[in-house]
Design an enzyme around this catalytic site. Structure first.
Site, short mmCIF file in Angstrom:
data_model
loop_
_atom_site.label_atom_id
_atom_site.label_comp_id
_atom_site.label_asym_id
_atom_site.label_seq_id
_atom_site.Cartn_x
_atom_site.Cartn_y
_atom_site.Cartn_z
N LYS A 172 37.15 -18.83 56.61
CA LYS A 172 37.09 -17.73 56.73
C LYS A 172 36.12 -17.39 57.09
O LYS A 172 35.68 -18.33 58.04
CB LYS A 172 36.23 -18.34 54.50
CG LYS A 172 35.23 -17.18 54.52
CD LYS A 172 34.25 -17.01 53.24
CE LYS A 172 32.69 -17.21 53.28
NZ LYS A 172 32.27 -16.98 52.36
N ARG A 211 25.30 -20.49 43.28
CA ARG A 211 24.63 -19.90 43.44
C ARG A 211 23.05 -20.36 42.56
O ARG A 211 22.47 -19.50 42.67
CB ARG A 211 24.10 -18.86 43.89
CG ARG A 211 24.83 -18.77 45.47
CD ARG A 211 24.84 -17.56 46.74
NE ARG A 211 26.04 -16.99 47.45
CZ ARG A 211 26.30 -16.69 48.43
NH1 ARG A 211 25.67 -15.33 48.17
NH2 ARG A 211 27.58 -16.55 48.98
N GLU A 258 36.38 -15.10 43.13
CA GLU A 258 35.52 -16.39 43.67
C GLU A 258 33.89 -16.39 43.28
O GLU A 258 33.29 -15.38 43.03
CB GLU A 258 35.35 -15.88 45.27
CG GLU A 258 34.84 -16.91 45.91
CD GLU A 258 33.82 -16.36 47.56
OE1 GLU A 258 34.40 -16.39 48.20
OE2 GLU A 258 32.87 -17.70 48.09
C1 3PG Z 1 28.23 -13.88 50.77
O1 3PG Z 1 28.46 -15.29 50.74
O2 3PG Z 1 27.18 -12.99 49.78
C2 3PG Z 1 29.71 -12.94 50.56
O3 3PG Z 1 29.89 -13.38 51.83
C3 3PG Z 1 29.28 -12.25 50.06
O4 3PG Z 1 29.00 -11.11 51.19
P1 3PG Z 1 28.57 -9.39 50.81
O5 3PG Z 1 27.85 -9.01 49.92
O6 3PG Z 1 28.16 -8.95 52.12
O7 3PG Z 1 29.40 -8.83 50.37
#
Ligand code: 3PG
Length: 213
Positions: free
Chosen positions: A134, A51, A47
């Site tokens: 999710k 961002r 994934e």
């Molecule tokens: C996110 O959206 O950043 C994910 O949920 C990942 O979260 P994490 O960095 O706590 O694994």
């Protein structure tokens, strides 16, 4: 695509590996070696969060890596869906869900892991036909006890919890009957990507891929 078809495809994504790496790419040159390192470690569904300015190009580059299935995360708008599909994303992930976002994904034929954090949000998605969701932000929204509790009245929903999950707590999630896979960024840490230490990332991926369900 129907929500039911979307959920079946999301289930197949979760079947690829117990952990879905949540990847934020800052440098486009990292995309291919990172994808190769993760796939080599056994993590096949990747994934890439939308961002950073290079995220869509990173999806394009990673999609060429054999053995990987690349999706786009942090989908917030119909435009994000279209951009992700155009870049070659095979699945989408969103922190929550809006009708516009879900409709755009169905129209584009992009399987989704739509986000939910409360029983009402889960029920709303289930009513539409999404039985794979999710759970976000997993730790902050109640973690393992919350998911266990939701499994009582809502056992037909399978989750991919994400947010605050790491090597120390992932197995507690994965042993729940309503957890299909879990997501996390710990397998693609920025400091290792910056150093180009792809072997260390493969080692993290291997450890994550072998977490017991
Ligand atoms: C996110 O959206 O950043 C994910 O949920 C990942 O979260 P994490 O960095 O706590 O694994």
């Amino acid at each position: 695509m129907t929500p039911e078809e979307s959920s079946r495809a999301a289930e197949r994504i979760c079947d690829l590996a117990v952990i879905v790496p949540v990847i934020t790419v800052d440098e486009l040159s990292h995309a291919q070696p990172l994808a190769r390192a993760l796939v080599k470690g056994g993590l096949k569904a990747l994934e890439v969060t939308l961002r950073t300015p290079v995220a869509l190009d990173a999806i394009r580059e990673m999609a060429t890596v054999e053995g990987g299935v690349v999706g786009a995360g942090t989908l917030l708008t119909p435009k994000d869906v279209h951009d992700a599909v155009e870049a070659g994303a095979k699945f989408g992930v969103s922190p929550g869900a809006t009708d516009r976002l879900l409709d755009a994904a169905l129209e584009a034929g992009l399987p989704m892991l739509p986000g939910a954090a409360t029983p009402s949000e889960v029920m709303r998605l289930l009513e539409k036909g999404y039985r794979v969701q999710k759970f976000f932000p997993a730790e902050a929204a109640g973690g393992v006890p919350m998911l266990k509790s939701m499994g009582g009245p809502l056992p037909q929903v399978g989750f991919c919890p994400t947010g605050g999950i790491g090597p120390d707590n992932a197995s507690r999630y994965l042993t729940l009957p309503n957890v299909l896979c879990a997501g996390g960024s710990w397998v693609a840490p920025k400091h290792l990507m910056a150093k180009g230490d792809w072997a260390a990332i493969t080692a993290l991926a291997k450890a994550a891929a072998s977490i017991e369900r």
